[in-house]
Design a protein around this motif. Structure first.
Motif, PDB file in Angstrom:
ATOM      1  N   LYS A 253      -7.652   2.119  13.223  1.00 56.89           N
ATOM      2  CA  LYS A 253      -8.970   2.963  13.435  1.00 56.89           C
ATOM      3  C   LYS A 253      -9.116   4.397  13.285  1.00 56.89           C
ATOM      4  O   LYS A 253      -9.869   4.991  13.263  1.00 56.89           O
ATOM      5  N   GLN A 254      -7.702   4.943  13.248  1.00 59.91           N
ATOM      6  CA  GLN A 254      -7.689   6.311  13.339  1.00 59.91           C
ATOM      7  C   GLN A 254      -7.527   7.041  11.766  1.00 59.91           C
ATOM      8  O   GLN A 254      -7.859   8.205  11.675  1.00 59.91           O
ATOM      9  N   VAL A 255      -7.636   6.127  10.728  1.00 57.34           N
ATOM     10  CA  VAL A 255      -7.758   6.663   9.607  1.00 57.34           C
ATOM     11  C   VAL A 255      -9.146   6.165   8.820  1.00 57.34           C
ATOM     12  O   VAL A 255      -9.647   4.841   9.094  1.00 57.34           O
ATOM     13  N   GLU A 256      -9.521   6.910   8.098  1.00 56.69           N
ATOM     14  CA  GLU A 256     -10.791   6.593   7.320  1.00 56.69           C
ATOM     15  C   GLU A 256     -10.283   6.268   5.617  1.00 56.69           C
ATOM     16  O   GLU A 256     -11.278   5.620   4.942  1.00 56.69           O
ATOM     17  N   GLY A 257      -9.175   6.488   5.157  1.00 53.97           N
ATOM     18  CA  GLY A 257      -8.700   6.355   3.876  1.00 53.97           C
ATOM     19  C   GLY A 257      -7.359   6.134   3.862  1.00 53.97           C
ATOM     20  O   GLY A 257      -6.322   6.396   4.723  1.00 53.97           O
ATOM     21  N   ILE A 258      -6.989   5.072   2.770  1.00 55.55           N
ATOM     22  CA  ILE A 258      -5.518   4.696   2.301  1.00 55.55           C
ATOM     23  C   ILE A 258      -5.520   5.079   0.847  1.00 55.55           C
ATOM     24  O   ILE A 258      -6.152   4.817   0.163  1.00 55.55           O
ATOM     25  N   ILE A 259      -4.257   5.611   0.577  1.00 54.49           N
ATOM     26  CA  ILE A 259      -3.929   5.797  -0.730  1.00 54.49           C
ATOM     27  C   ILE A 259      -2.374   5.074  -0.870  1.00 54.49           C
ATOM     28  O   ILE A 259      -1.505   5.405  -0.249  1.00 54.49           O
ATOM     29  N   ALA A 260      -2.358   4.216  -1.958  1.00 54.47           N
ATOM     30  CA  ALA A 260      -1.070   3.497  -2.352  1.00 54.47           C
ATOM     31  C   ALA A 260      -0.623   3.917  -3.614  1.00 54.47           C
ATOM     32  O   ALA A 260      -1.440   3.755  -4.549  1.00 54.47           O
ATOM     33  N   THR A 261       0.343   4.556  -3.669  1.00 54.06           N
ATOM     34  CA  THR A 261       0.742   5.096  -4.917  1.00 54.06           C
ATOM     35  C   THR A 261       2.333   4.315  -5.722  1.00 54.06           C
ATOM     36  O   THR A 261       3.114   4.648  -6.292  1.00 54.06           O
ATOM     37  N   ALA A 262       2.309   3.072  -5.011  1.00 51.19           N
ATOM     38  CA  ALA A 262       3.480   2.251  -5.468  1.00 51.19           C
ATOM     39  C   ALA A 262       2.815   0.714  -5.563  1.00 51.19           C
ATOM     40  O   ALA A 262       1.907   0.470  -4.689  1.00 51.19           O
ATOM     41  N   TRP A 263       3.187  -0.093  -6.578  1.00 49.81           N
ATOM     42  CA  TRP A 263       2.629  -1.197  -6.903  1.00 49.81           C
ATOM     43  C   TRP A 263       2.436  -2.220  -5.759  1.00 49.81           C
ATOM     44  O   TRP A 263       1.324  -2.691  -5.222  1.00 49.81           O
ATOM     45  N   ILE A 264       3.761  -2.405  -5.033  1.00 53.88           N
ATOM     46  CA  ILE A 264       3.771  -3.525  -3.995  1.00 53.88           C
ATOM     47  C   ILE A 264       2.916  -2.839  -2.763  1.00 53.88           C
ATOM     48  O   ILE A 264       2.198  -3.837  -2.262  1.00 53.88           O
ATOM     49  N   PRO A 265       3.208  -1.814  -2.259  1.00 57.94           N
ATOM     50  CA  PRO A 265       2.415  -1.318  -1.220  1.00 57.94           C
ATOM     51  C   PRO A 265       0.974  -1.433  -1.464  1.00 57.94           C
ATOM     52  O   PRO A 265       0.042  -1.714  -0.844  1.00 57.94           O
ATOM     53  N   ALA A 266       0.610  -1.181  -2.665  1.00 59.16           N
ATOM     54  CA  ALA A 266      -0.932  -1.333  -2.997  1.00 59.16           C
ATOM     55  C   ALA A 266      -1.482  -2.568  -2.921  1.00 59.16           C
ATOM     56  O   ALA A 266      -2.688  -2.786  -2.482  1.00 59.16           O
ATOM     57  N   THR A 267      -0.721  -3.686  -3.565  1.00 60.18           N
ATOM     58  CA  THR A 267      -1.255  -4.743  -3.359  1.00 60.18           C
ATOM     59  C   THR A 267      -1.280  -5.373  -1.856  1.00 60.18           C
ATOM     60  O   THR A 267      -2.307  -6.076  -1.464  1.00 60.18           O
ATOM     61  N   VAL A 268      -0.252  -5.143  -1.207  1.00 58.18           N
ATOM     62  CA  VAL A 268      -0.280  -5.502   0.320  1.00 58.18           C
ATOM     63  C   VAL A 268      -1.365  -4.995   1.048  1.00 58.18           C
ATOM     64  O   VAL A 268      -2.124  -5.518   1.724  1.00 58.18           O
TER      65      VAL A 268
ATOM     66  N   MET B  18      -9.840   2.743  -0.002  1.00 60.19           N
ATOM     67  CA  MET B  18      -8.344   2.702  -0.371  1.00 60.19           C
ATOM     68  C   MET B  18      -8.576   2.996  -1.887  1.00 60.19           C
ATOM     69  O   MET B  18      -9.506   2.295  -2.856  1.00 60.19           O
ATOM     70  N   ILE B  19      -7.539   3.906  -2.420  1.00 60.38           N
ATOM     71  CA  ILE B  19      -7.285   3.743  -3.771  1.00 60.38           C
ATOM     72  C   ILE B  19      -5.904   3.120  -4.002  1.00 60.38           C
ATOM     73  O   ILE B  19      -4.831   3.621  -3.408  1.00 60.38           O
ATOM     74  N   GLY B  20      -5.791   2.203  -5.127  1.00 59.72           N
ATOM     75  CA  GLY B  20      -4.520   1.720  -5.525  1.00 59.72           C
ATOM     76  C   GLY B  20      -4.026   1.954  -6.847  1.00 59.72           C
ATOM     77  O   GLY B  20      -4.243   3.345  -7.096  1.00 59.72           O
ATOM     78  N   LEU B  21      -3.140   1.356  -7.248  1.00 58.93           N
ATOM     79  CA  LEU B  21      -2.476   1.674  -8.298  1.00 58.93           C
ATOM     80  C   LEU B  21      -2.047   0.569  -9.389  1.00 58.93           C
ATOM     81  O   LEU B  21      -2.165  -0.597  -8.892  1.00 58.93           O
TER      82      LEU B  21
END
Lengths: 365, 519, 349, 318
Positions: free
Chosen positions: A235-250, A265-268
């Motif tokens: 609830k405390q965040v409005e955005g997520i960036i994932a800069t590695a493959w597995i974290p992005a899919t998860v 969210m921005i993935g990779l």
């Protein structure tokens, strides 16, 4: 040295079929396997005049999925003796080093190497170059000073920076974000963290980086940590960036699970999970890299180097924290609107780089 | 009536040795039959064959007249042969009841165990043995003697027509032994055939009806009635000639220097007011029932338990001993454990590595350099003096006979040149002949000037060996007196001291008070 | 000192039982029965097989690479073996090895220390961390598995905190020199170092008091304690030694890589565990302690290196390599078992 | 009554530690008790429990199964592959997956029991073999086409915060608990683990116990592999790579004796809960990622130490 290795060429291929079908008692199965192995032999035709490129990955990873095809295409298009994709059994520097040495023993004479470690792979690359085998660092760079001809890769720090920029733009320029990334022991991780931090810093405080979660390159820990984060701090965040493959899919899977489209969210990469997330609106966009182009153009460049070209010293090299001989393989942001034609986009990038490559970076006789 | 168990001309050989060369045995229903023989005579091989742990090479086994052939222990159990083995075969974290009925659990597979039924049935067998134990208790909470009784209860529960007992009384107290005998006689009267294996000839004479003696893998006698036989008759059958009766003589000089002395010692384990002097050149026998705190006292002396009060003096000077290492290397005290296989020797190592273990740190040179030759020079005379029988110095101790293992566990202390030797149950599980040898050996060691403390539950042994006798009960010394060498007189005196000891309850409270004070 | 003792009237049956122990007789027979011999046979077999069936295996370039990775594998195996002696195990050797080489790297790069001094301090750190493992185990009485499981995280995590996972990669040239030199054109000097260390270990277990103490404590701690051997000291030393050997392996690996890298043994140093156990176990060490073979562990490590190297040269399809590695391992232990049966039939003790 | 008291003593300390930690966390972070977080916790506990039980069974026997994760990964990709490439119905694929896990375990068991080589060595070799088959079949590429039903199972909850995946885990817990508490086969396994010789003399078939245990371990590992696929929504070839150490951590924290003969299913479950809680606490308190591993190690050491100290004191009091 090279001649010596190429001169040896055994061919016992015909015996394979007969040996495969032997079925003996349990303790002997492995004996049979041993015997079988000894009779299986090289499928590679020896051709002393051609360039044999080994495209060596860091370990099993979906990122490399398009490399085998890229190698085949390059071998056909540029008349190389071979451009074969080779991958170590697991992500281990020692295994990769062993594999590279072994490939050199087998007669490969030009290498595209994803460095298992920017510093740790320097010695093995150095040994190859000392024996007259050109090496290009692919998809990741060696730390200077190295003997690799140059580095042909995505600029990870820049890519993370651009991704964070896109995220901030999607969030309307303010809010709080979280960053998920890979193994801490991967030096790229520090670069990605820097890239994201830099983008956040440029907002002068209107965007805050709440938390960086790292060391989640394996599926289970990624699940546990990302879910725990979303459950307690989502609830405390409005955005997520994932800069590695597995974290992005998860993370994409987790957002779909919660059904939360509030968080941007921005993935990779172009993992199907990410693309579907973009299509359905759970993921804002993804930072695309150009793995096919890397292997295709890399093989082309090695062919040129083997036929007498030299690397230009005054070429328009980019500079990164790791190396002063950097060529960007291209990166692109893919949002919902680009989904249909993102592959054309990347192919266009590949064509562009290839068209001017020789003239820009090489001195050919 | 056909015999319950009839073995004829059983043969069995192991690589390099013929263990049984045609052994026969006839066990009648309703009798208690003794099986005797020295270590190495083939007794344990025969037991393994009867219980299905090994199969014979030749000969025939008949149960109630029918020829049988056991492929595994389960088949022997199913054929009605119940066994109490020499070594403990209980599962510590299982309940008493489950252990008693373990073979039934072994033959079931998926249907859940009905524990209340198991415990009810177990209670029945425990009652039969006059044991008041909750069958739900874990075996790991029981003492050794009770655990032994549980094994007997297990054999009973199999309602076997044939009951084989291998040294069942080794760790039982006098009263427990009596209860066991009562039960065995009752079973005999119900028609059960009992095969009783023991080294304690007195028990055999008291209990058994007939005897089979093995010697060198053959029969020295076959199912001969015991009536009219004397102890020496049996012994001469076992060793093939008359038993040497040693009279070692007694040393009752009080002018010898005191080597080790305990002055009102109390320990964390619960000993109180222990006063004991050990003189150079004498053997003091420490008698007590199992659980009286004798071994625990020995352990406290060599630094394995804390002394909370009083002092230990060596040659008159008070000392504090922190570890067995200190006990050995600073004060020359050695302790031969009663638990030979677990503590006395390293079974998986060779003879030399075992005997040398006490002297390595003394013999090492520069950078800890140590050559076998150096160790052998010191150890070999001891080994040959003790006549340790091994094919080589590297022979693994686990392949030695029990007597030779005990020699090895003693030899290391002699090699270390200890001045004080504490020997705990020196002859448990050792045959008559070797036992006599050990008695002479200990006597000799003492006369050479060592101070020897022998801990034993074997009263005849103690009376043969000791110059003086101390009696321990409930962690206190309840009596000390000169040994006259007369068995009747001495055994009376010992029992009198034990029965005069204060009642258990008050002592327990004292112990806990001591514990509280200590902590 | 015991002259005049009446002789024990022993029967000779027990004596004869042990005399004709082997049909093959004597030391040769015992060697043919040993797992060392079986391993030697397997190493020769694998070596010959790969030599004949692959191209490149016999090339000096390949032999050099093989000797270099065998050197590291041998040390990793010996490191684990020195703990297996005590009946325990050490999951943290990978973490220790990395920590030690990182410290050496830091001293060389940041403090400009000369290579020998830095390596010495790195090895000392390895010994210290191993010593810490040993002390925790001895003082708490917890199983070494649990303790080293936790310290693996602690050591590795501590290193990551201090370095933020950055490698030390501008090391002096003379540091990585040993990994680049060629002896006889095809042998790495690192292998010579490993063999020397193995000889020292063999010396330790055969010819020193402390080595024997370790074996005795591993086989039966209670018996050893009662014989006046300090069990806690022996266990602590076993772990400290494992730490030092792991540190040597770590330093060798960074010589080869030309850099001290936090990831060189995988996350938490777990990549080392497989070769660490395989070497000693193939070499006939007992996991319950008290029995080791330095030669066996060395041969076991060499076998793994040869198989690994040879399999890479055979074109079995990149991803089936691991399958064949597993099958070959199974095959190796089975053949060993069968050999024991063949040689032991008729003269088992 | 004494029996229950004694049983509870194995895990009482752990339970207090875990619940105390949970209360502490929920006071500091009210979000901790949110329905979704409880779901996340239980979800993590479900998979870890399955993995821990797979190892616990083999620990009961006094052996180890190093190939646990490797079996999990192989079954995971086979499960996904059967549905993706073979078009097998999900329920059938689950059965096939369980059968494959069982078969892998059986191979371990048969080799261990028949060849007389330590399970450590056998499973070390099969670890490589199974992983090799996994990589050989998948070429290290993930399988994406997971049927919607399976994906739904991986994310759905029975009611409120209780994930569906808790069902197989709960079944496994009850089954394994029953097995080691009152099924003769389980008691036989424990007896063999405690004293192989004594077990054999009592007529227990040691090889049967060994084979059954390894088969069970394989079965549980296979189930865990499929749960991981459902959770991840992808047939990842890397599933199981990191299972080995956690698989030992929970049973050992829970009081299992590594040399065999005694395990505590409840203790292992509490051990799993404690580790999951610690992991989450480190995320919750936004611990610097570089410190996470270090603290995790210290906390495990502390948890084991405390539990041990407590049980020591208790035995003294008795």
């Amino acid at each position: 040295m090279r001649g010596f290795m190429l001169a040896i060429s055994g061919n016992f291929r015909s015996t394979i079929g007969a040996a495969v079908r032997s079925r003996i008692g349990l303790p002997f199965v492995s004996l049979a396997a041993l015997a079988l192995l000894f009779f299986v032999s090289s499928a590679i035709a020896a051709d002393a005049n051609s360039t044999k490129v080994a495209i060596v990955a860091g370990g099993p990873h979906p990122y490399f999925a398009s490399w085998p095809q890229a190698g085949k295409d390059a071998a056909r298009d540029f008349h190389l003796g071979a451009a074969d994709y080779k991958v170590p059994q697991s992500w281990s520097l020692s295994q990769q080093n062993d594999l590279i040495e072994s490939l050199a023993s087998q007669g490969y004479n030009a290498f595209l190497v994803f460095p298992g470690d920017p510093a740790g792979s320097r010695n093995v690359v150095g040994e190859l170059v000392d024996q007259g085998m050109p090496v290009i660092a692919l998809a990741g760079c060696l730390q200077d000073p190295s003997k690799a001809a140059f580095c042909f890769a995505t600029d990870t720090e820049h890519s993370a920076y651009l991704g964070a920029k896109e995220l901030i733009k999607a969030m309307g320029g303010k809010g709080r974000i979280a960053h998920f990334t890979g193994f801490l022991t991967d030096p790229g991780t520090a670069l990605r963290i820097n890239g994201v931090k830099q983008a956040v810093a440029e907002t002068n405080g209107s965007v805050e980086l709440v938390q960086t979660i790292a060391d989640i390159d394996a599926p289970e820990p990624a699940q546990d940590k990302i879910n725990a984060f979303l459950a307690t701090q989502g609830k405390q965040v409005e955005g997520i960036i994932a800069t590695a493959w597995i974290p992005a899919t998860v993370a994409a899977t987790a957002l779909r699970k919660i059904g939360d489209k509030r968080i941007h969210m921005i993935g990779l990469n172009d993992d199907p999970i990410i693309l579907e997330g973009i299509k359905d609106g759970y993921v804002t966009g993804t930072m695309l890299q150009n793995p096919y182009g890397q292997a295709y153009i890399g093989s082309y460049a090695l062919g040129k180097l083997m036929s007498g070209c030299k690397v230009k010293t005054d070429a328009p090299w980019l500079k990164t924290p790791q190396t002063t001989h950097f060529v960007d393989s291209g990166t692109a942001y893919v949002g919902a609107s680009d989904l249909a034609n993102y592959q054309d986009k990347m192919q266009g990038v590949t064509k562009d780089i290839l068209a001017s490559f020789q003239q820009k970076y090489l001195d050919c006789p | 009536m056909s015999p319950a168990l009839d073995l004829s001309e059983i043969t069995k050989s192991f690589p390099g040795v013929k263990a049984l060369r045609g052994v026969s045995l006839r066990l009648d229903p309703g009798s208690i039959h003794a099986l005797l023989g020295e270590n190495g005579a083939g007794k344990s091989t025969l037991i393994k064959i009867i219980t299905g742990a090994q199969s014979p090479e030749g000969g025939e086994i008949c149960v109630s007249g029918k020829p049988v052939c056991f492929a595994n222990p389960l088949q022997a159990i199913e054929a009605g042969i119940g066994v109490v083995h020499q070594e403990r075969n209980l599962i510590p974290r299982f309940s008493v009841g489950e252990n008693i009925l373990l073979d039934r659990i072994a033959s079931a597979s998926l249907r859940p165990i009905n524990y209340s039924a198991v415990h009810d049935e177990a209670t029945h067998w425990l009652r039969l043995l006059e044991l008041d134990i909750d069958p739900r208790r874990l075996v790991s909470e029981l003492n050794v003697a009770t655990a032994q009784m549980i094994e007997i209860a297990r054999a009973l529960s199999q309602q076997s027509r044939i009951l084989l007992m291998d040294e069942p009384t080794a760790s039982l107290t006098l009263s427990e032994t009596q209860a066991l005998f009562r039960m065995l006689r009752r079973l005999r009267d119900q028609g059960v055939a009992i095969l009783f294996v023991s080294h304690k000839l007195e028990e055999i004479l008291e209990l058994c009806d007939a005897v089979t003696v093995l010697r060198d893998g053959g029969n020295a006698c076959l199912s001969r009635p015991l009536a009219g036989m004397s102890r020496s008759d049996i012994v001469s059958l076992m060793i093939g000639r008359a038993e040497p009766i040693p009279d070692l003589g007694r040393n009752q000089r009080t002018d010898l220097p005191v080597t080790l002395s305990l002055a009102s010692v109390a320990t964390l384990g619960g000993h109180r007011d222990i006063d004991l002097d050990l003189r150079s050149g004498e053997i003091v026998g420490l008698y007590g029932l199992v659980g009286a705190g004798r071994s625990e006292l020995a352990r406290a002396i060599i630094g394995l338990d804390r002394i909370t009060h009083g002092e230990i003096r060596i040659d008159g000077a008070p000392v504090s001993i922190g570890s067995p290492r200190e006990a050995l290397h600073r004060f020359g005290i050695g302790y031969v454990s009663e638990d030979r296989k677990q503590e006395g020797v390293i079974l998986s190592h060779g003879v030399l590595a075992n005997v040398g273990s006490t002297v390595w740190s003394r013999l090492r040179g520069w950078f800890g350099f140590l050559r076998d030759a150096t160790v052998i020079r010191l150890v070999a005379p001891v080994l040959s003096a003790l006549e340790v029988k091994a094919s080589s110095l590297d022979q693994l101790v686990e392949n030695l006979s029990g007597g030779n293992q005990q020699k090895v566990s003693l030899a290391k202390w002699l090699a270390a040149g200890t001045r004080v030797l504490i020997v705990d149950e020196p002859t448990v599980g050792i045959d008559v002949k070797t036992k006599a040898y050990f008695h002479q050996l200990l006597h000799k060691l003492a006369r050479e000037g060592r101070a020897v403390l022998v801990i034993s539950s074997d009263m005849p042994e103690l009376i043969t060996l000791s110059d003086r006798i101390a009696v321990m009960d409930h962690y206190r010394l309840v009596g000390k007196f000169e040994n006259s060498g007369d068995y009747g007189e001495m055994s009376h005196a010992i029992m009198a001291y034990i029965h005069a000891a204060p009642p258990t309850a008050s002592l327990k409270s004292q112990n806990s008070a001591a514990n509280a004070a200590a902590t | 000192m015991l002259e005049g003792l009446p002789p024990a009237q022993g029967s000779d049956a027990t004596e004869t039982q042990y005399e004709n122990a082997g049909r093959l007789g004597g030391k040769l027979g015992r060697f043919l029965l040993s797992s060392e011999f079986g391993l030697l046979l397997l190493v020769v077999l694998a070596f010959a097989g790969f030599w004949l069936s692959t191209r490149g295996f016999s090339s000096p370039f390949n032999q050099f690479g093989l000797s270099r990775s065998a050197a590291v594998n041998i040390l990793i195996s010996l490191s684990m073996m020195s703990v297996i002696v005590s009946g325990g195990l050490d999951l943290s050797i990978g973490a220790i090895g990395v920590c030690a080489s990182i410290l050496a790297g830091w001293l060389m790069e940041a403090c400009r220390w000369p290579a020998p001094a830095s390596v010495a301090v790195g090895l000392a750190l390895g010994g210290l961390l191993g010593f810490a493992n040993g002390q925790i185990i001895v003082r708490t009485g917890m199983h070494s598995f649990v303790v080293t499981l936790a310290t693996m995280s602690v050591f590795f995590g501590g290193m990551i905190i201090l370095t933020t996972a950055k490698p030390f990669d501008s090391l002096p040239d003379d540091f990585s020199l040993p990994a680049q030199q060629h002896l006889f054109g095809a042998v790495s000097p690192l292998l010579v170092y490993s063999v020397l260390i193995a000889c020292m270990m063999a010396y330790l277990y055969r010819l020193t008091a402390i080595g024997r103490d370790m074996l005795a404590v591993g086989a039966n701690a209670r018996a050893a304690l009662l014989s006046g051997i300090s069990a806690s000291r022996a266990v602590t030393l076993c772990h400290a030694m494992a730490g030092i050997l792991a540190a040597v392996a770590g330093v060798m690996l960074s010589m080869r890589n030309g850099a001290a890298i936090p990831s060189m043994a995988g996350n938490l140093g777990q990549d080392w565990l497989l070769p660490a156990f395989l070497g000693p176990v193939l070499g006939g060490a007992s996991l319950s302690g008290g029995r080791v073979s330095v030669l066996g562990a060395v041969l076991g490590a060499v076998l793994i290196s040869v198989i690994n190297n040879g399999l890479l040269l055979l074109h079995v399809g990149a991803f089936w390599l691991q399958f064949f590695l597993g099958m070959l391992l199974l095959g190796a232990v089975m053949i060993d078992k069968a050999r024991m049966r063949v040689f032991a039939s008729g003269d088992r003790r | 009554m004494t029996a229950t008291l004694r049983l509870s003593s194995d895990w009482l300390g752990l339970a207090i530690l875990t619940l105390g930690g949970a209360i502490f966390l929920s006071v500091l972070r009210p979000d901790f008790l949110s329905s979704y977080n409880i779901f996340v916790l239980l979800d993590a506990i479900a998979l870890s429990t399955m993995i821990a039980l797979g190892q616990l069974a083999v620990i009961a026997l006094g052996q180890t199964n190093l190939s646990l994760g490797s079996i999990g990964g192989l079954v995971g990709v086979a499960f996904a592959g059967a549905m993706q490439a073979g078009g097998v119905a999900p329920w059938l694929a689950v059965l096939l997956g369980l059968a494959l896990g069982l078969a892998c375990g059986l191979i371990n068991g048969l080799l261990t029991a028949r060849a007389g080589i330590s399970a450590f060595v056998i499973t070390l070799a099969t670890l490589a073999a199974y992983k090799g088959v996994n990589l050989g079949l998948t070429q290290a590429q993930p399988l994406y086409d997971i049927p919607a039903v399976v994906k739904a199972v991986g994310t759905a909850s029975i009611s409120g915060p209780v994930p569906v995946l808790l069902i197989p885990a709960a079944i496994a817990v009850v089954f394994v608990w029953c097995l080691f508490d009152r099924i003769p086969l389980g008691r036989q396994i424990l007896a063999v683990g405690a004293n192989q010789h004594a077990a054999r003399l009592a007529g227990i078939s040691v090889s049967r116990a060994v084979i059954a245990t390894h088969a069970l371990s394989g079965l549980l590992a296979g189930a865990a592999g499929m749960m991981a696929v459902a959770r991840l929504q992808v047939g990842q070839p890397t599933i199981g790579d990191d299972w080995l150490i956690p698989s030992f951590t929970a049973p050992v924290i829970g009081g299992a004796i590594l040399s065999g003969g005694y395990v505590s299913v409840a203790g292992a479950v509490w051990g799993v809960a404690l580790v999951v809680l610690i992991t989450q606490a480190l995320v919750l308190f936004q611990v610097d990622p570089y410190y996470v591993q270090f603290l995790l190690g210290l906390l495990i050491l502390a948890a084991v130490g405390v539990n041990r100290f407590r049980s020591k004191r208790q035995t003294k009091a008795v």
